[in-house]
Write a protein that holds these residues in place. Structure first.
Motif, PDB file in Angstrom:
ATOM      1  N   ILE A 113       0.865  -1.174   0.000  1.00  7.05           N
ATOM      2  CA  ILE A 113       0.000   0.000   0.000  1.00  7.05           C
ATOM      3  C   ILE A 113       0.905   1.228   0.000  1.00  7.05           C
ATOM      4  O   ILE A 113       2.078   1.137   0.368  1.00  7.05           O
ATOM      5  CB  ILE A 113      -0.959   0.016   1.210  1.00  7.05           C
ATOM      6  CG1 ILE A 113      -2.107   1.014   0.977  1.00  7.05           C
ATOM      7  CG2 ILE A 113      -0.214   0.303   2.515  1.00  7.05           C
ATOM      8  CD1 ILE A 113      -3.240   0.902   1.981  1.00  7.05           C
ATOM      9  N   GLY A 114       0.375   2.387  -0.439  1.00  8.91           N
ATOM     10  CA  GLY A 114       1.233   3.557  -0.536  1.00  8.91           C
ATOM     11  C   GLY A 114       0.563   4.857  -0.170  1.00  8.91           C
ATOM     12  O   GLY A 114      -0.658   5.002  -0.249  1.00  8.91           O
ATOM     13  N   SER A 115       1.399   5.813   0.226  1.00  8.22           N
ATOM     14  CA  SER A 115       0.997   7.192   0.503  1.00  8.22           C
ATOM     15  C   SER A 115       1.808   8.111  -0.394  1.00  8.22           C
ATOM     16  O   SER A 115       3.042   8.073  -0.379  1.00  8.22           O
ATOM     17  CB  SER A 115       1.257   7.535   1.982  1.00  8.22           C
ATOM     18  OG  SER A 115       1.082   8.923   2.219  1.00  8.22           O
ATOM     19  N   GLY A 116       1.130   8.939  -1.181  1.00  7.90           N
ATOM     20  CA  GLY A 116       1.819   9.775  -2.162  1.00  7.90           C
ATOM     21  C   GLY A 116       1.948  11.221  -1.745  1.00  7.90           C
ATOM     22  O   GLY A 116       1.201  11.725  -0.904  1.00  7.90           O
ATOM     23  N   GLY A 117       2.906  11.897  -2.354  1.00  6.27           N
ATOM     24  CA  GLY A 117       3.122  13.319  -2.094  1.00  6.27           C
ATOM     25  C   GLY A 117       3.984  13.582  -0.877  1.00  6.27           C
ATOM     26  O   GLY A 117       4.437  12.652  -0.200  1.00  6.27           O
ATOM     27  N   ASP A 145      -1.631  10.512   5.671  1.00  7.83           N
ATOM     28  CA  ASP A 145      -2.049   9.348   6.445  1.00  7.83           C
ATOM     29  C   ASP A 145      -3.324   8.710   5.886  1.00  7.83           C
ATOM     30  O   ASP A 145      -3.506   7.496   5.966  1.00  7.83           O
ATOM     31  CB  ASP A 145      -2.258   9.782   7.900  1.00  7.83           C
ATOM     32  CG  ASP A 145      -2.633   8.645   8.821  1.00  7.83           C
ATOM     33  OD1 ASP A 145      -1.852   7.681   8.914  1.00  7.83           O
ATOM     34  OD2 ASP A 145      -3.703   8.717   9.459  1.00  7.83           O
ATOM     35  N   SER A 146      -4.190   9.527   5.289  1.00 12.14           N
ATOM     36  CA  SER A 146      -5.479   9.014   4.795  1.00 12.14           C
ATOM     37  C   SER A 146      -5.307   8.013   3.662  1.00 12.14           C
ATOM     38  O   SER A 146      -6.196   7.192   3.418  1.00 12.14           O
ATOM     39  CB  SER A 146      -6.367  10.174   4.324  1.00 12.14           C
ATOM     40  OG  SER A 146      -5.869  10.737   3.108  1.00 12.14           O
ATOM     41  N   ASP A 147      -4.173   8.046   2.960  1.00 15.41           N
ATOM     42  CA  ASP A 147      -3.947   7.099   1.872  1.00 15.41           C
ATOM     43  C   ASP A 147      -3.846   5.662   2.365  1.00 15.41           C
ATOM     44  O   ASP A 147      -3.915   4.722   1.560  1.00 15.41           O
ATOM     45  CB  ASP A 147      -2.658   7.460   1.124  1.00 15.41           C
ATOM     46  CG  ASP A 147      -2.848   8.597   0.139  1.00 15.41           C
ATOM     47  OD1 ASP A 147      -3.988   9.066  -0.015  1.00 15.41           O
ATOM     48  OD2 ASP A 147      -1.850   9.012  -0.484  1.00 15.41           O
ATOM     49  N   LEU A 148      -3.651   5.486   3.668  1.00 14.37           N
ATOM     50  CA  LEU A 148      -3.462   4.150   4.242  1.00 14.37           C
ATOM     51  C   LEU A 148      -4.730   3.624   4.908  1.00 14.37           C
ATOM     52  O   LEU A 148      -4.691   2.659   5.675  1.00 14.37           O
ATOM     53  CB  LEU A 148      -2.301   4.191   5.243  1.00 14.37           C
ATOM     54  CG  LEU A 148      -1.007   4.786   4.681  1.00 14.37           C
ATOM     55  CD1 LEU A 148       0.046   4.905   5.777  1.00 14.37           C
ATOM     56  CD2 LEU A 148      -0.476   3.966   3.520  1.00 14.37           C
TER      57      LEU A 148
END
Length: 225
Positions: free
Chosen positions: A94-98, A116-119
């Motif tokens: 899974i990933g968090s971008g930017g 954090d919301s990307d996870l």
């Protein structure tokens, strides 16, 4: 499994060509973002095309120098794990971008809450530990060898660090802070900032399945001559 770990390519097509032998050795490629060169978003697409020509199995997110709309391009190539889960050989990704809000001069700067919301897909599945999870986060977690700028200040994300402490992923691949290439741990989680491929830096991550769980057996920083 032998993973080639990259971050911050920033338009360096020559660097990708220099890694041809490494691509042949790798089971998969983990890329923590920044396809494009600073203030030249148009350089992202040639990097994406070349990267995808080098290997069939790639997991990636966007960096702060990438336009957030570029997510559609990496999704077309089926290499994005930003805000989504992917599986490979028993591992999950899974990933968090930017990157964190800082100068406002790059197109994909975000609040800590947005990073954090990307996870969220992991959080929705309860509080269990994720021994088989590898997280790609362009912005590093706070207070490691991977998030210190030149003056020694740690500029990583507190919320991304909290995520790691709570869910205990197997490994975290990060980038963004070019001067802070390093390998560290948060609990039992291996954290790798390979450094910028723009500056000819990359890394390897070796993972082995032992009975019912996975273990990091080796992690190394490398530099192209």
């Amino acid at each position: 499994m032998h993973f080639l770990v990259l971050s911050d390519i920033h338009g360096n097509l020559e660097g990708l060509d220099k890694l041809d032998d490494c691509f042949k050795q790798a089971d998969a490629v983990l890329f923590a973002g920044d396809f494009a060169r600073f203030e030249h978003e148009e350089t992202g697409l040639p990097v994406l095309e070349k990267l995808c020509s080098k290997h069939d199995t790639i997991f990636s997110v966007l960096g702060n120098c990438d336009n957030p709309e570029f997510i559609t391009e990496i999704e077309k190539k089926d290499i994005s794990v930003q805000k989504s889960l992917a599986n490979y050989e028993g591992l999950s990704f899974i990933g968090s971008g930017g990157g964190s809000k800082f100068t406002g001069t790059t197109p994909f700067e975000r609040t800590d809450e947005e990073l954090d919301s990307d996870l969220e897909l992991i959080k929705e599945q309860g509080d269990q530990e994720w021994n088989n999870l590898i997280v790609l986060m362009h912005n590093p977690p706070k207070d490691t060898k991977c998030d210190a700028i030149a003056n020694g200040m740690h500029v990583g994300s507190p919320l991304l660090r909290e995520f790691i402490e709570k869910y205990k992923p197997l490994a975290v691949i990060t980038g963004h802070i070019h001067e802070s290439a390093g390998i560290d741990t948060i609990g039992n989680t291996t954290v790798i900032n390979p450094g910028a491929l723009l500056e000819n830096n990359y890394a390897w991550l070796d993972v082995e399945k032992q009975e019912d769980s996975f273990k990091v057996t080796k992690a190394t920083l490398e530099h192209l001559n």
